[in-house]
Structures are given as C-alpha cells and as structure tokens.
Write a protein that holds these residues in place. Structure first.
Motif, PDB file in Angstrom:
ATOM      1  N   GLY A  55       0.803  -1.218   0.000  1.00  0.00           N
ATOM      2  CA  GLY A  55       0.000   0.000   0.000  1.00  0.00           C
ATOM      3  C   GLY A  55       0.832   1.262   0.000  1.00  0.00           C
ATOM      4  N   TRP A  56       1.926   1.265   0.791  1.00  0.00           N
ATOM      5  CA  TRP A  56       2.781   2.447   0.830  1.00  0.00           C
ATOM      6  C   TRP A  56       3.484   2.666  -0.502  1.00  0.00           C
ATOM      7  N   GLN A  57       3.842   1.583  -1.180  1.00  0.00           N
ATOM      8  CA  GLN A  57       4.500   1.727  -2.469  1.00  0.00           C
ATOM      9  C   GLN A  57       3.548   2.326  -3.508  1.00  0.00           C
ATOM     10  N   VAL A  58       2.321   1.838  -3.537  1.00  0.00           N
ATOM     11  CA  VAL A  58       1.320   2.382  -4.463  1.00  0.00           C
ATOM     12  C   VAL A  58       1.061   3.857  -4.150  1.00  0.00           C
ATOM     13  N   ALA A  59       0.944   4.175  -2.864  1.00  0.00           N
ATOM     14  CA  ALA A  59       0.705   5.566  -2.469  1.00  0.00           C
ATOM     15  C   ALA A  59       1.890   6.452  -2.866  1.00  0.00           C
ATOM     16  N   GLY A  60       3.109   5.945  -2.669  1.00  0.00           N
ATOM     17  CA  GLY A  60       4.292   6.725  -3.026  1.00  0.00           C
ATOM     18  C   GLY A  60       4.383   6.969  -4.517  1.00  0.00           C
ATOM     19  N   VAL A  61       4.121   5.926  -5.318  1.00  0.00           N
ATOM     20  CA  VAL A  61       4.151   6.079  -6.774  1.00  0.00           C
ATOM     21  C   VAL A  61       3.085   7.074  -7.227  1.00  0.00           C
ATOM     22  N   THR A  62       1.893   6.991  -6.631  1.00  0.00           N
ATOM     23  CA  THR A  62       0.815   7.909  -6.991  1.00  0.00           C
ATOM     24  C   THR A  62       1.189   9.351  -6.670  1.00  0.00           C
ATOM     25  N   LEU A  63       1.776   9.565  -5.500  1.00  0.00           N
ATOM     26  CA  LEU A  63       2.168  10.912  -5.089  1.00  0.00           C
ATOM     27  C   LEU A  63       3.242  11.468  -6.022  1.00  0.00           C
ATOM     28  N   SER A  64       4.230  10.645  -6.356  1.00  0.00           N
ATOM     29  CA  SER A  64       5.288  11.097  -7.262  1.00  0.00           C
ATOM     30  C   SER A  64       4.742  11.402  -8.648  1.00  0.00           C
ATOM     31  N   THR A  65       3.799  10.575  -9.116  1.00  0.00           N
ATOM     32  CA  THR A  65       3.209  10.804 -10.441  1.00  0.00           C
ATOM     33  C   THR A  65       2.446  12.116 -10.481  1.00  0.00           C
ATOM     34  N   ILE A  66       1.724  12.432  -9.409  1.00  0.00           N
ATOM     35  CA  ILE A  66       1.025  13.724  -9.332  1.00  0.00           C
ATOM     36  C   ILE A  66       2.038  14.863  -9.394  1.00  0.00           C
ATOM     37  N   GLY A  67       3.170  14.684  -8.713  1.00  0.00           N
ATOM     38  CA  GLY A  67       4.219  15.700  -8.753  1.00  0.00           C
ATOM     39  C   GLY A  67       4.771  15.900 -10.148  1.00  0.00           C
ATOM     40  N   VAL A  68       4.968  14.793 -10.887  1.00  0.00           N
ATOM     41  CA  VAL A  68       5.448  14.889 -12.266  1.00  0.00           C
ATOM     42  C   VAL A  68       4.438  15.645 -13.126  1.00  0.00           C
ATOM     43  N   LEU A  69       3.164  15.303 -13.000  1.00  0.00           N
ATOM     44  CA  LEU A  69       2.125  15.974 -13.788  1.00  0.00           C
ATOM     45  C   LEU A  69       2.081  17.466 -13.473  1.00  0.00           C
ATOM     46  N   LEU A  70       2.300  17.814 -12.215  1.00  0.00           N
ATOM     47  CA  LEU A  70       2.303  19.218 -11.814  1.00  0.00           C
ATOM     48  C   LEU A  70       3.430  19.973 -12.503  1.00  0.00           C
ATOM     49  N   GLY A 112       6.851  11.258  -2.371  1.00  0.00           N
ATOM     50  CA  GLY A 112       6.452   9.924  -2.798  1.00  0.00           C
ATOM     51  C   GLY A 112       7.601   8.938  -2.750  1.00  0.00           C
ATOM     52  N   ILE A 113       8.771   9.379  -3.225  1.00  0.00           N
ATOM     53  CA  ILE A 113       9.949   8.503  -3.188  1.00  0.00           C
ATOM     54  C   ILE A 113      10.344   8.205  -1.748  1.00  0.00           C
ATOM     55  N   GLY A 114      10.317   9.225  -0.902  1.00  0.00           N
ATOM     56  CA  GLY A 114      10.665   9.028   0.501  1.00  0.00           C
ATOM     57  C   GLY A 114       9.692   8.102   1.210  1.00  0.00           C
ATOM     58  N   MET A 115       8.403   8.220   0.867  1.00  0.00           N
ATOM     59  CA  MET A 115       7.392   7.341   1.465  1.00  0.00           C
ATOM     60  C   MET A 115       7.681   5.888   1.141  1.00  0.00           C
ATOM     61  N   THR A 116       7.997   5.621  -0.129  1.00  0.00           N
ATOM     62  CA  THR A 116       8.294   4.250  -0.524  1.00  0.00           C
ATOM     63  C   THR A 116       9.588   3.761   0.100  1.00  0.00           C
ATOM     64  N   ALA A 117      10.602   4.631   0.112  1.00  0.00           N
ATOM     65  CA  ALA A 117      11.916   4.233   0.621  1.00  0.00           C
ATOM     66  C   ALA A 117      11.876   3.914   2.106  1.00  0.00           C
ATOM     67  N   LEU A 118      11.116   4.688   2.862  1.00  0.00           N
ATOM     68  CA  LEU A 118      11.144   4.551   4.315  1.00  0.00           C
ATOM     69  C   LEU A 118      10.109   3.574   4.853  1.00  0.00           C
ATOM     70  N   LEU A 119       8.972   3.441   4.165  1.00  0.00           N
ATOM     71  CA  LEU A 119       7.863   2.678   4.739  1.00  0.00           C
ATOM     72  C   LEU A 119       7.561   1.385   4.038  1.00  0.00           C
ATOM     73  N   GLN A 120       8.095   1.211   2.812  1.00  0.00           N
ATOM     74  CA  GLN A 120       7.819  -0.024   2.066  1.00  0.00           C
ATOM     75  C   GLN A 120       8.998  -0.983   2.211  1.00  0.00           C
ATOM     76  N   ARG A 121       8.745  -2.151   2.718  1.00  0.00           N
ATOM     77  CA  ARG A 121       9.793  -3.154   2.812  1.00  0.00           C
ATOM     78  C   ARG A 121      10.099  -3.725   1.447  1.00  0.00           C
ATOM     79  N   ARG A 122      11.389  -3.979   1.200  1.00  0.00           N
ATOM     80  CA  ARG A 122      11.763  -4.601  -0.061  1.00  0.00           C
ATOM     81  C   ARG A 122      11.404  -6.089  -0.011  1.00  0.00           C
ATOM     82  N   PRO A 123      10.719  -6.605  -1.043  1.00  0.00           N
ATOM     83  CA  PRO A 123      10.368  -8.018  -1.030  1.00  0.00           C
ATOM     84  C   PRO A 123      11.597  -8.887  -1.099  1.00  0.00           C
ATOM     85  N   ALA A 124      11.494 -10.067  -0.521  1.00  0.00           N
ATOM     86  CA  ALA A 124      12.614 -10.998  -0.559  1.00  0.00           C
ATOM     87  C   ALA A 124      12.871 -11.450  -1.987  1.00  0.00           C
TER      88      ALA A 124
END
Length: 301
Positions: free
Chosen positions: A126-141, A288-300
C-alpha cells in the motif's frame, strides 16, 4: 543505520542516473534536425563499447561461460532495455514535444509495478502504491505547469506512441533485470551494449542513405560524446547496481525525478525560469519517493 546505508547509496546513485537521462532527452530533442535517431543510438552504443572494452576485457574472459549459458536473458535485456528503449525514445523525440514525452514517461513507475506483478507475481504494498501515486502527481504538476488544460488537450500522435513504446520497454527491462546472469556489471553492460549496437547498425545504415548527411560541428560532436558516456556507460552501470540493491519497483519510481532535473537543466542552460509549481512538484515527487523508501519493505528476492 547499517541497513539503510546501501539504500541511501542506491538512491544517491539513482539521482545521478536521472540527471544524466534528463540530459539525454534534452540532447536527443536538441539535435533532432542534425542527427537521425538510429544513427544517434548506434553511435551512442558503439562509443560506449569502445570506452568499456579495456575495462571489461578481463571480466568478459572470466564470465564467458556464464554469458553463453545465459544468452537468452542477456539477448532479451539488450534488445528490450538498451536497443528498443533508446531507439524508440530518439525516434519519438523527432515527432513529439518534450512535454508530451515527459508526460508519458511519468507512467514508468506504475508500469514497473505492473510488470513485476505479471512476470513474478510481486504484490505492491500500500505504501509503495501511495508513493508512486504521489510522485506521479508531482510529475504531472511539473510537466503541465499546474495547468490541467494541458492534460485535457493531450492527443496521442506518432511520436507519443513511440515514446509510450519506449516507456513500456524500459519498464519490462527494469523488472526483468533480476533474471540476468550472475556476472560482473562490466561484462553485462558490454554484452547488452554490443547487442544494441548491432541492432541499430542496419537502421543507421538505412538512415545514411535516406537522410541528409550529418554536418559535423562542435555541438554534434559534443552530443555524440555526451550520450556515449554519461547516460550510457555511467548511468546504466549505476541503475543496474541500484536495482540489485533496492529492487525494481523502488528504483523505477525514481524516474519521476527526470522532469525535475530537466527543468533544472533548462533553467541553467537555457535561462528558463523556475516557478512555484516546480517547487510544489519537487515536494510531491520527493515525498512519494521518501514514502516508498522509508515505509515499504523490499520483497525478498
């Protein structure tokens, strides 16, 4: 702190990668009337090969057996992520605006997650999806200058379809990097760059017969030198290494930084002003990048 150090190093590497690739798009667009797209791609990978050969030679000898055994993924990665992506990108930049190109490239992080799910059944958190969405909004802006009318008037043309093909190719490449043979980065880069150069050669030869001759001048020589070194040899090495360290999803999300670096380069080189929407977009992209980096665990793996 010890666990975060490799991730911090990976993100620092990716920041340089996006800076070099932003410059690559600017150069590709700037020389569109001077250098045909496949010629630019062919010279790019041939130049990178010449520079890389003395560095990679010993590793190539050592990795020969592994390269032969893993020729299928190496061939696929070379054709998709090196030859296909760059050929389509340069071709597309001849037929579309920089704004449209950046809009389409904003889809890359989400497409990487889709490819991970399709090829490896990875489930994005969920955090990864949220981070990607936030970053994409930033790009569009950033890309739309905070004017939603740009999106309303967006139409897909020939160049846009080519850029979209390039975005899809890069997303697949990023996801599939995990299947590359266990060889040195230098050996892998040399093999994929060689595949790309050979794939671009017949198309470049066709351009030499069909297009006007290149008028050699300092700007053209500088463009060839730039694309051969920074966005090719150095950026691919850093990007592939970062994917190994933090995974395809998180590495792919940093593509969102390219419009920011593009705006910064335009301000520095072309005296284009920076506006408030640049700062707002930067905050969203980095958030968005920080959200993913800090809160999303990397899958094994």
């Amino acid at each position: 702190m010890t666990e975060r150090s490799p991730a911090l190093r990976a993100y620092a590497m990716l920041a340089f990668v996006m800076l070099f690739w932003a410059g690559n798009s600017i150069v590709g667009r700037a020389v569109r009337d001077d250098i045909p797209p496949f010629t630019l791609a062919f010279v790019r990978w041939t130049g990178a090969l010449i520079i890389l050969l003395p560095i990679a030679w010993r590793g190539l000898v050592r990795d020969k057996a592994a390269l032969i055994a893993g020729w299928k993924p190496v061939l696929a990665l070379g054709l998709i992520g090196v030859s296909g992506f760059n050929g389509l990108l340069y071709w597309g930049l001849h037929h579309t605006t920089a704004t449209n190109g950046l809009l389409l490239q904003a889809a890359t992080p989400a497409l990487v997650l889709v490819c991970n799910a399709l090829f490896f059944h990875d489930r994005a958190g969920g955090w990864q999806v949220a981070g990607v969405t936030l970053s994409t909004i930033g790009v569009l802006l950033v890309v739309t200058h905070a004017d939603l009318g740009v999106l309303a008037g967006f139409r897909l043309g020939k160049g846009d379809i080519l850029i979209l093909g390039a975005v899809l190719a890069w997303s697949i490449y990023t996801s599939l990097l995990r299947i590359r043979p266990a060889i040195s980065q230098a050996s892998f880069l040399f093999a994929t760059f060689l595949i790309a150069a050979l794939a671009m050669l017949p198309l470049a030869v066709w351009e030499w017969h069909a297009a006007p001759p290149i008028h050699w001048r300092p700007a053209v020589i500088g463009a060839f030198a730039y694309v051969s070194i920074l966005p090719s040899l150095i950026a691919y090495y850093l990007f592939n290494s970062a994917v190994e360290m933090i995974g395809a999803g998180r590495a792919g999300q940093t593509i969102s930084l390219m419009p920011l670096f593009g705006a910064g380069l335009a301000a520095a080189l072309l005296d284009e002003p920076l506006h408030g929407y640049h700062l707002a977009g930067m905050a969203l992209i980095l958030g968005g990048i920080g959200m993913t980096a800090l809160l999303q665990r990397r899958p094994a793996p």
